[in-house]
Design a protein around this motif. Structure first.
Motif, PDB file in Angstrom:
ATOM      1  N   GLN A 138       2.448   4.926   0.027  1.00 46.60           N
ATOM      2  CA  GLN A 138       1.849   6.097   0.719  1.00 46.60           C
ATOM      3  C   GLN A 138       1.255   7.075  -0.189  1.00 46.60           C
ATOM      4  O   GLN A 138       0.508   8.120   0.165  1.00 46.60           O
ATOM      5  CB  GLN A 138       3.343   6.804   1.465  1.00 46.60           C
ATOM      6  N   SER A 139       1.839   7.295  -1.529  1.00 52.05           N
ATOM      7  CA  SER A 139       1.154   8.201  -2.343  1.00 52.05           C
ATOM      8  C   SER A 139       1.204   7.531  -3.721  1.00 52.05           C
ATOM      9  O   SER A 139       2.029   6.804  -4.110  1.00 52.05           O
ATOM     10  CB  SER A 139       2.171   9.528  -2.350  1.00 52.05           C
ATOM     11  N   PHE A 190       0.996  -1.184  -0.079  1.00 52.74           N
ATOM     12  CA  PHE A 190      -0.119   0.056  -0.006  1.00 52.74           C
ATOM     13  C   PHE A 190       1.006   1.220  -0.092  1.00 52.74           C
ATOM     14  O   PHE A 190       1.426   1.584   0.914  1.00 52.74           O
ATOM     15  CB  PHE A 190      -0.786   0.129   1.144  1.00 52.74           C
ATOM     16  N   ASN A 193      -6.867   4.630  -8.318  1.00 50.46           N
ATOM     17  CA  ASN A 193      -5.861   4.275  -7.434  1.00 50.46           C
ATOM     18  C   ASN A 193      -5.521   5.655  -6.782  1.00 50.46           C
ATOM     19  O   ASN A 193      -5.212   5.637  -5.518  1.00 50.46           O
ATOM     20  CB  ASN A 193      -4.726   3.554  -7.950  1.00 50.46           C
ATOM     21  N   THR A 196      -6.160   6.476  -2.670  1.00 45.77           N
ATOM     22  CA  THR A 196      -5.024   6.702  -1.800  1.00 45.77           C
ATOM     23  C   THR A 196      -4.889   8.122  -1.086  1.00 45.77           C
ATOM     24  O   THR A 196      -4.383   8.314  -0.076  1.00 45.77           O
ATOM     25  CB  THR A 196      -3.448   6.711  -2.601  1.00 45.77           C
ATOM     26  N   ASN A 197      -5.562   9.088  -1.753  1.00 46.61           N
ATOM     27  CA  ASN A 197      -5.624  10.423  -1.408  1.00 46.61           C
ATOM     28  C   ASN A 197      -6.889  10.784  -0.650  1.00 46.61           C
ATOM     29  O   ASN A 197      -7.317  11.984  -0.780  1.00 46.61           O
ATOM     30  CB  ASN A 197      -5.156  11.375  -2.300  1.00 46.61           C
TER      31      ASN A 197
END
Length: 85
Positions: free
Chosen positions: A10-11, A8, A79, A83-84
């Motif tokens: 982080q960015s 996973f 995606n 993630t954000n």
């Protein structure tokens, strides 16, 4: 049951960053791309800047223009969005 590794990050880069790289590779300006897609240069620039999402209708236009599948653009956008959050 076999354990599966998961990663996973982080960015994740916005799909517009990938689009920007592809346009550079093709030596195509945002203006030229906007003409080929029938979208405004402002709309293309907001995507390239990561300020606007690639929606399904745009993904299809991008596929027809760049021969990169619409699902690629939608997955990249999903995606980034996941993630954000």
């Amino acid at each position: 049951m076999k354990k599966q590794n998961q990663y996973f990050p982080q960015s994740v880069a916005h799909a517009g960053e990938t689009l920007q790289e592809k346009l550079a590779e093709l030596k195509m300006s945002p203006h030229e791309f906007s003409l080929k897609t029938g979208r405004t240069e402002k709309e293309i620039n907001t995507i390239l800047e990561g300020k606007s999402a690639i929606m399904p209708d745009l993904a299809i236009i991008f596929e027809n223009t760049l021969q990169i599948p619409a699902r690629f653009w939608l997955n990249a956008q999903r995606n980034f969005d996941n993630t954000n959050r």
